[in-house]
Design an enzyme around this catalytic site. Structure first.
Site, PDB file in Angstrom:
ATOM      1  CG  ASP A   1       0.016  -4.059   2.813  1.00  0.00           C
ATOM      2  OD1 ASP A   1       0.178  -3.439   1.734  1.00  0.00           O
ATOM      3  OD2 ASP A   1      -0.053  -3.499   3.911  1.00  0.00           O
TER       4      ASP A   1
ATOM      5  CG  HIS B   1      -0.384   0.271   2.521  1.00  0.00           C
ATOM      6  ND1 HIS B   1      -0.105  -0.727   3.439  1.00  0.00           N
ATOM      7  CD2 HIS B   1      -0.019   1.435   3.124  1.00  0.00           C
ATOM      8  CE1 HIS B   1       0.385  -0.178   4.535  1.00  0.00           C
ATOM      9  NE2 HIS B   1       0.458   1.123   4.375  1.00  0.00           N
TER      10      HIS B   1
ATOM     11  CB  SER C   1       3.136   1.716   6.238  1.00  0.00           C
ATOM     12  OG  SER C   1       1.960   1.816   6.992  1.00  0.00           O
TER      13      SER C   1
ATOM     14  N   GLY D   1      -8.262 -21.462 -31.019  1.00  0.00           N
ATOM     15  CA  GLY D   1      -9.532 -22.133 -31.233  1.00  0.00           C
ATOM     16  C   GLY D   1     -10.573 -21.779 -30.196  1.00  0.00           C
TER      17      GLY D   1
END
Length: 431
Positions: A159, A130, A242, A320
């Protein structure tokens, strides 16, 4: 009488003199005692042992290997003469002092957010997904130095992301063993909360294997619920921490701080001292794959497209299949994130390469040779340069379970699979 008074006077003087002698003697003793005590105190201070923090050596060892990560994104707005000014580095707002026509585009890169990272190998930085999500440009900072960075691999469901940073001179940290952690162990967190770079906080491991549920959207637009086992700590974790490091007292990286709790959905009470970190053992497979040279993310040919009307020439080798675009504009399940965007297989030809590879009707092709395809036309384009006998790697999503029992989009089950298809020249009557 005078003799009597004289005797009394002499006795009085003698008593006073005696009292003074006692006071002076006591005073001298007191002074000597204080002097002796002072000497003893000074001696104790000079010979005492300074007790160092149990964290100092560990912090000194790893502090320089924790970096800042800046996420920049492209922003395009309209110039204006009005009073709309940019706040928070221009998050979605044009600057009111721009000059030009109201119809003139003004594109620029703005700082989306900042976080932290830890050097885990020479030139590679581990951080949270993040922290780098949706970035058009990434920078890694160490002191006054800034380096350009690119995402070498990521796993949104965990994360986690690994960045490649050329010319980064910092030494990597030692990866510890998060499985060996015990409740009550020391936890040293280092990161860059707010504008306070290189902040160290200390706490303990409060709990292990906390089940934390989060939602993520994969590279193809499908939303999933992720349940990850996290390390709980009371070491202070704030915005900007973080992606930083949680270390043990030996200076080994044992976790990656990723979130903190500030309140409860069920009451107005505030929450203090509840932070979560991703165990380093969870990150090791991603790190190893990136270092092995793979591009990691969790994030064939369409022969005709119903929505584009494009038909492959007779001389072009084919898989195909018949496909059509499935997207949020024509599928409520895609709009809800229950299914990915891609090329929906509506027909598989008998005895075709696609059938032999195991592809089925209702499969949704999301990648061709590692390239994401979000429409049937993109799938056609991905096959344009292929020749008969060439192989292509097809990644697709397949719905699983009893569709008749699905009452809502949340009930849709399925998973991604990968097959290799060898292309062939098929009869022209096949699409």
């Amino acid at each position: 009488m005078r003799n009597t008074e004289t005797k009394k006077t002499l006795k009085t003087y003698m008593a006073i003199a005696l009292a003074l002698a006692v006071v002076l003697t006591g005073g001298t003793a007191l002074i000597r005692m204080n002097a002796t005590a002072g000497a003893e105190t000074a001696t104790i201070t000079e010979n005492s042992t300074v007790v160092a923090s149990p964290f100092t050596e560990a912090v000194e060892k790893v502090h320089g290997s924790v970096v800042g990560v800046s996420n920049y994104t492209n922003y395009t707005g309209r110039n204006s003469y009005g009073g709309m000014y940019g706040f928070g580095f221009g998050y979605g707002y044009g600057y009111g002092n721009d000059r030009g026509s109201d119809n003139e585009d003004n594109s620029r890169q703005v700082l989306q957010g900042t976080g932290s990272g830890v050097v885990v190998a020479k030139g590679y930085v581990l951080t949270n997904y993040h922290v780098v999500e949706d970035a058009s440009m990434l920078e890694v900072t160490s002191g006054d130095n800034t380096y350009s960075a690119t995402v070498a691999g990521y796993d949104e469901s965990l994360d986690l992301a690994v960045l490649k940073v050329d010319d980064l001179p910092l030494e990597p940290v030692v990866l510890g063993d998060s499985d060996a952690l015990k409740v009550g162990d020391w936890a040293i967190c280092i990161g860059n909360p707010l504008d306070f770079t290189g902040t160290t906080t200390v706490g303990v491991i409060s709990a292990l294997n906390r089940e934390i549920t989060s939602k993520s959207t994969d590279a193809y637009g499908r939303k999933t619920n992720n349940v990850n086992l996290m390390i709980q700590t009371d070491a202070a974790i704030n915005a900007g921490n973080s992606g930083g490091g949680m270390f043990n007292v030996a200076g080994e990286l044992v976790g990656v701080p990723s979130m903190k709790y500030t309140g409860s959905y069920y009451s107005t009470s505030t929450v203090e001292g509840i932070g979560m970190a991703i165990p380093i053992n969870v990150a090791k497979p991603l790190i190893e794959e990136v270092l092995s040279g793979k591009t990691v993310s969790n994030g064939t040919s369409a022969d005709s497209s119903k929505d584009s009307g494009s038909v492959a020439p007779e001389s072009r080798p084919r898989m195909g299949v018949k496909v059509q675009t499935i997207s949020a504009s024509n599928s409520g399940a895609v709009a809800a994130g229950a299914l990915p965007t891609g090329a929906y297989i509506s027909e598989v030809e008998k005895d075709s390469p696609a059938e032999k590879a195991g592809l089925q009707v209702k499969d949704i092709v999301v990648e061709v040779d590692g390239t994401i395809v979000s429409s049937s036309q993109e799938m056609v384009n991905a096959m344009a340069s292929k020749k008969a006998g060439d192989t292509v790697e097809i990644k697709y999503f397949r719905m699983e379970g009893d569709e008749s029992k699905w009452e809502s989009y949340d009930d849709i089950q399925g998973d991604y699979h990968t097959v290799t298809v060898e292309l062939a020249m098929l009869d022209e009557t096949h699409s």
